[in-house]
Design an enzyme around this catalytic site. Structure first.
Site, mmCIF file in Angstrom:
data_model
loop_
_atom_site.group_PDB
_atom_site.id
_atom_site.type_symbol
_atom_site.label_atom_id
_atom_site.label_comp_id
_atom_site.label_asym_id
_atom_site.label_seq_id
_atom_site.Cartn_x
_atom_site.Cartn_y
_atom_site.Cartn_z
ATOM 1 N N CYS A 98 0.862 -1.185 0.000
ATOM 2 C CA CYS A 98 0.000 0.000 0.000
ATOM 3 C C CYS A 98 0.898 1.235 0.000
ATOM 4 C CB CYS A 98 -0.964 -0.022 1.195
ATOM 5 S SG CYS A 98 -0.155 -0.048 2.805
ATOM 6 N N ARG A 99 0.481 2.302 0.656
ATOM 7 C CA ARG A 99 1.295 3.517 0.693
ATOM 8 C C ARG A 99 2.387 3.412 1.758
ATOM 9 N NH1 ARG A 99 0.773 8.254 3.677
ATOM 10 N NH2 ARG A 99 -1.276 7.546 4.347
#
Length: 112
Positions: A70-71
């Site tokens: 993800c981030r």
């Protein structure tokens, strides 16, 4: 050499020291708009809000190697827990999109 040694990449997870399988499916658990703004080449987008419902269709074989990202690694950590609870056996948290792209030596693509 162990049974799974031919599946393992020479790249290790910097946080845990575990190696990531070279043939793993990459799953980006960010939103669709985050995904199209830049994702690892070859990754599947499965946003966390649809994850529980759709993971069985995306990865039907629970022994398939999967690397989630993800981030920052927080959402992928949550998705990792979900997959373990569902019985998936080869799941890894790859952390952030940028650091994982460097580790697996793949480009970041924009768009769908």
């Amino acid at each position: 050499m162990g049974f799974f040694s031919h599946f393992m990449a020479a790249v290790s997870d910097q946080k845990t020291g575990t190696e990531l399988p070279a043939d793993a499916r990459l799953i980006d658990v960010r939103t669709h708009s985050e995904f199209i703004s830049g994702h690892i080449e070859g990754a599947i987008n499965l946003p966390l809000d649809r994850f529980n419902h759709d993971i069985h269709q995306v990865i039907p074989d629970k022994s398939t190697p999967v690397v989630l990202y993800c981030r920052s690694g927080a959402r992928s950590g949550h998705a990792l827990s979900v997959m373990h609870q569902l019985g998936y056996t080869q799941v890894f948290n790859g952390g952030s999109v940028g650091s994982l792209a460097l580790r697996v030596k793949k480009e970041i693509k924009r768009g769908v």
